[in-house]
Design a protein around this motif. Structure first.
Motif, PDB file in Angstrom:
ATOM      1  N   HIS A   1       0.834  -1.182   0.000  1.00 43.99           N
ATOM      2  CA  HIS A   1       0.000   0.000   0.000  1.00 43.99           C
ATOM      3  C   HIS A   1       0.874   1.240   0.000  1.00 43.99           C
ATOM      4  CE1 HIS A   1      -3.508   2.510   0.787  1.00 43.99           C
ATOM      5  NE2 HIS A   1      -2.795   3.124   1.726  1.00 43.99           N
ATOM      6  N   ALA A   2       0.691   2.100  -1.014  1.00 43.25           N
ATOM      7  CA  ALA A   2       1.484   3.320  -1.105  1.00 43.25           C
ATOM      8  C   ALA A   2       0.955   4.369  -0.144  1.00 43.25           C
ATOM      9  CB  ALA A   2       1.441   3.856  -2.545  1.00 43.25           C
ATOM     10  N   ALA A   3       1.812   5.271   0.270  1.00 47.60           N
ATOM     11  CA  ALA A   3       1.404   6.340   1.172  1.00 47.60           C
ATOM     12  C   ALA A   3       0.404   7.249   0.460  1.00 47.60           C
ATOM     13  CB  ALA A   3       2.625   7.136   1.616  1.00 47.60           C
ATOM     14  N   PRO A   4      -0.640   7.690   1.154  1.00 48.46           N
ATOM     15  CA  PRO A   4      -1.659   8.533   0.518  1.00 48.46           C
ATOM     16  C   PRO A   4      -1.070   9.887   0.117  1.00 48.46           C
ATOM     17  CG  PRO A   4      -2.009   8.464   2.880  1.00 48.46           C
ATOM     18  CD  PRO A   4      -0.945   7.456   2.575  1.00 48.46           C
ATOM     19  N   THR A   5      -1.558  10.417  -1.007  1.00 46.77           N
ATOM     20  CA  THR A   5      -1.115  11.718  -1.498  1.00 46.77           C
ATOM     21  C   THR A   5      -2.328  12.563  -1.829  1.00 46.77           C
ATOM     22  OG1 THR A   5      -1.002  10.905  -3.782  1.00 46.77           O
ATOM     23  CG2 THR A   5       0.997  10.709  -2.448  1.00 46.77           C
ATOM     24  N   LEU A   6      -2.076  13.758  -2.322  1.00 48.47           N
ATOM     25  CA  LEU A   6      -3.153  14.680  -2.661  1.00 48.47           C
ATOM     26  C   LEU A   6      -4.025  14.137  -3.775  1.00 48.47           C
ATOM     27  CD1 LEU A   6      -4.149  17.469  -1.787  1.00 48.47           C
ATOM     28  CD2 LEU A   6      -2.724  18.463  -3.578  1.00 48.47           C
ATOM     29  N   ASP A   7      -3.459  13.324  -4.655  1.00 46.87           N
ATOM     30  CA  ASP A   7      -4.247  12.753  -5.755  1.00 46.87           C
ATOM     31  C   ASP A   7      -5.304  11.778  -5.267  1.00 46.87           C
ATOM     32  OD1 ASP A   7      -2.758  14.207  -7.577  1.00 46.87           O
ATOM     33  OD2 ASP A   7      -1.249  12.631  -7.794  1.00 46.87           O
ATOM     34  N   GLY A   8      -5.162  11.284  -4.048  1.00 49.11           N
ATOM     35  CA  GLY A   8      -6.133  10.319  -3.544  1.00 49.11           C
ATOM     36  C   GLY A   8      -7.370  10.946  -2.919  1.00 49.11           C
TER      37      GLY A   8
ATOM     38  N   VAL B   1       3.563  17.195   2.535  1.00 48.01           N
ATOM     39  CA  VAL B   1       2.398  18.068   2.405  1.00 48.01           C
ATOM     40  C   VAL B   1       1.225  17.308   1.810  1.00 48.01           C
ATOM     41  CG1 VAL B   1       1.499  20.097   1.188  1.00 48.01           C
ATOM     42  CG2 VAL B   1       3.742  20.190   2.287  1.00 48.01           C
ATOM     43  N   GLY B   2       1.485  16.519   0.762  1.00 46.90           N
ATOM     44  CA  GLY B   2       0.395  15.753   0.156  1.00 46.90           C
ATOM     45  C   GLY B   2      -0.231  14.765   1.116  1.00 46.90           C
ATOM     46  N   ARG B   3       0.593  14.098   1.891  1.00 51.49           N
ATOM     47  CA  ARG B   3       0.076  13.131   2.866  1.00 51.49           C
ATOM     48  C   ARG B   3      -0.725  13.840   3.957  1.00 51.49           C
ATOM     49  NH1 ARG B   3       4.296  10.565   3.117  1.00 51.49           N
ATOM     50  NH2 ARG B   3       5.359  11.593   4.846  1.00 51.49           N
ATOM     51  N   ALA B   4      -0.217  14.993   4.443  1.00 52.56           N
ATOM     52  CA  ALA B   4      -0.937  15.726   5.485  1.00 52.56           C
ATOM     53  C   ALA B   4      -2.269  16.258   4.963  1.00 52.56           C
ATOM     54  CB  ALA B   4      -0.068  16.880   5.993  1.00 52.56           C
ATOM     55  N   ALA B   5      -2.289  16.774   3.727  1.00 50.25           N
ATOM     56  CA  ALA B   5      -3.548  17.275   3.156  1.00 50.25           C
ATOM     57  C   ALA B   5      -4.574  16.155   3.018  1.00 50.25           C
ATOM     58  CB  ALA B   5      -3.269  17.925   1.799  1.00 50.25           C
ATOM     59  N   TYR B   6      -4.129  14.994   2.586  1.00 52.59           N
ATOM     60  CA  TYR B   6      -5.035  13.856   2.452  1.00 52.59           C
ATOM     61  C   TYR B   6      -5.627  13.474   3.812  1.00 52.59           C
ATOM     62  CZ  TYR B   6      -6.617   9.091   1.425  1.00 52.59           C
ATOM     63  OH  TYR B   6      -7.371   7.941   1.307  1.00 52.59           O
ATOM     64  N   ARG B   7      -4.771  13.432   4.841  1.00 51.95           N
ATOM     65  CA  ARG B   7      -5.256  13.047   6.172  1.00 51.95           C
ATOM     66  C   ARG B   7      -6.216  14.082   6.755  1.00 51.95           C
ATOM     67  NH1 ARG B   7      -4.728   7.763   6.085  1.00 51.95           N
ATOM     68  NH2 ARG B   7      -2.551   7.034   6.048  1.00 51.95           N
ATOM     69  N   VAL B   8      -6.013  15.359   6.416  1.00 53.58           N
ATOM     70  CA  VAL B   8      -6.933  16.387   6.891  1.00 53.58           C
ATOM     71  C   VAL B   8      -8.321  16.164   6.302  1.00 53.58           C
ATOM     72  CG1 VAL B   8      -7.483  18.850   6.724  1.00 53.58           C
ATOM     73  CG2 VAL B   8      -5.193  18.133   7.391  1.00 53.58           C
ATOM     74  N   VAL B   9      -8.389  15.931   4.995  1.00 54.45           N
ATOM     75  CA  VAL B   9      -9.675  15.668   4.358  1.00 54.45           C
ATOM     76  C   VAL B   9     -10.305  14.401   4.921  1.00 54.45           C
ATOM     77  CG1 VAL B   9     -10.821  15.168   2.157  1.00 54.45           C
ATOM     78  CG2 VAL B   9      -8.990  16.867   2.255  1.00 54.45           C
ATOM     79  N   GLN B  10      -9.503  13.366   5.106  1.00 55.38           N
ATOM     80  CA  GLN B  10     -10.019  12.098   5.617  1.00 55.38           C
ATOM     81  C   GLN B  10     -10.593  12.269   7.018  1.00 55.38           C
ATOM     82  OE1 GLN B  10      -7.104   9.047   6.645  1.00 55.38           O
ATOM     83  NE2 GLN B  10      -8.324   7.530   5.540  1.00 55.38           N
TER      84      GLN B  10
END
Length: 392
Positions: A260-267, A297-306
């Motif tokens: 499983h790849a680390a989540p990014t903004l594209d997810g 930054v991409g991982r943090a943005a994804y986690r904020v939305v999640q």
């Protein structure tokens, strides 16, 4: 390289200190003082000899034996206090540099023999005229004052430096052992957490995935089947993420080649789509071209939305949610706003959602704003500075 390091390298023969070089220059100048009225033979011998003695005393810290041999050789020819100074300095240097070793005792013998020759020669000592007792006392005083005392002082300094060096090594060793014990404790705690997560969380998520899969196969209507499939897919993704976290906890490293790849903004788009498929009312607003960001930054943005969508589903079920991702003034902005909830949720919160969200945003170099809206809803806004420019 720093300027101080350059000077320390150039002055390595003087312990890396400029004041040590100045002290050795002063000692060397004083030791090569000529007699007030040198004889002709002394001029021919002392001038080249003093040049060699000057160099030997200047480099005494690096080559102590050279200082000892030259000072001992020049001692019978000196006739001044400068020659005695060279002998004293040479004896002290050898003792302070080599400690209680064969080199020190050998230098004591060489210098002592040179002093005996100097005190007994008629041209330099003239002690025989005052009797044998005067000769004995002169030899004893000369050897004690010019060899014994400098040697004892040098041995004391060598022992003190050796003790300080030993204490420093013990302190470094103790600090290294403390860090090692702390690292072992952290590793053991990480593995304990990994075991607890595997035994409790992984087991329950697996049960959810299996039950959702069974419900998908036995659902009596289309809507139930779709919701069950969303639950199954989400729980499977959660298991994959949990598996990667467990591996990181056990191995103390991330494995980019994992399942499983680390989540990014594209997810974010897929994340919103899964929530919509589960029945949530979410409107997503994305830029025409997704801005490029760092992985943090991409991982943090994804986690904020999640986390924001999860909180909206728990605390305001059924309310409309607006999610926006945009680039504003070289900043990446992620905003999630939900309306007032019309129903009650049966999911209990842990109370650490906002804390974890703020920590993620702060570590990524951003700022987080949360609070109530005028209509009674809730708003989460995260801004991340230093956005990388998008590539064409």
């Amino acid at each position: 390289m720093r300027e101080g390091s350059k000077w320390e390298t150039r002055l390595a023969w003087w312990d890396g200190k400029f004041r040590s070089l100045l002290l050795d220059l002063l000692i060397a100048f004083f030791a090569v003082a000529m007699p007030d009225d040198p004889a002709p033979w002394q001029q021919w011998v002392l001038i080249p000899g003093n040049i060699v003695l000057f160099c030997a005393l200047l480099l005494r810290r690096r080559f102590p034996w050279a200082a000892v041999i030259v000072a001992a050789a020049m001692s019978p020819l000196g006739g001044t206090d400068g020659a005695g100074t060279a002998v004293v300095v040479a004896a002290y240097t050898m003792a302070s540099r080599r400690g209680p070793s064969a080199s020190t005792w050998g230098s004591v013998a060489v210098i002592g023999a040179a002093l005996v020759v100097r005190l007994l020669l008629p041209e330099t000592g003239r002690l025989w005229e005052d009797g044998l007792m005067t000769v004995f006392l002169g030899l004893t005083f000369g050897i004690v004052a010019m060899v014994g005392m400098p040697t004892l002082l040098g041995l004391w300094l060598y022992g003190r430096q050796d003790l300080l060096r030993s204490l420093r090594e013990r302190a470094v060793q103790a600090e290294r052992e403390r860090d090692l014990l702390a690292e072992r404790a952290v590793t053991a705690e990480r593995r304990r957490i990994a075991r607890e997560m595997h035994d409790v969380v992984a087991h329950r998520v697996s049960v959810i995935s299996l039950q959702a899969g069974a419900l998908t196969m036995t659902a009596k209507d289309q809507r139930t089947e779709e919701v069950a499939e969303v639950i199954r897919v989400s729980s499977s993704a959660a298991l994959s993420e949990l598996r990667e976290m467990l591996r990181a906890l056990r191995d103390d490293a991330e494995h980019p080649g994992g399942d499983h790849a680390a989540p990014t903004l594209d997810g974010v788009q897929e994340l919103v789509a899964d929530s919509v498929a589960a029945g949530a009312d979410i409107a997503l607003e994305l830029p025409g071209e997704m801005p490029e960001t760092t992985s943090a930054v991409g991982r943090a943005a994804y986690r904020v939305v999640q986390e924001a969508l999860t909180n909206a589903g728990k605390h305001a079920p059924g309310s409309p949610v607006r999610t926006r991702v945009a680039a504003e003034e070289d900043c990446l902005v992620v905003e999630v706003v939900n309306g007032r909830g019309g129903g009650a949720t049966v999911v209990e919160g842990s109370g650490y959602g906002l804390i974890g969200m703020r920590e993620r945003v702060t570590l990524a170099g951003g700022t987080l704003q949360v609070g109530r809206t005028e209509g009674g809803g809730y708003r989460v806004r995260a801004a991340f500075p230093a956005l990388e420019p998008a590539t064409a």
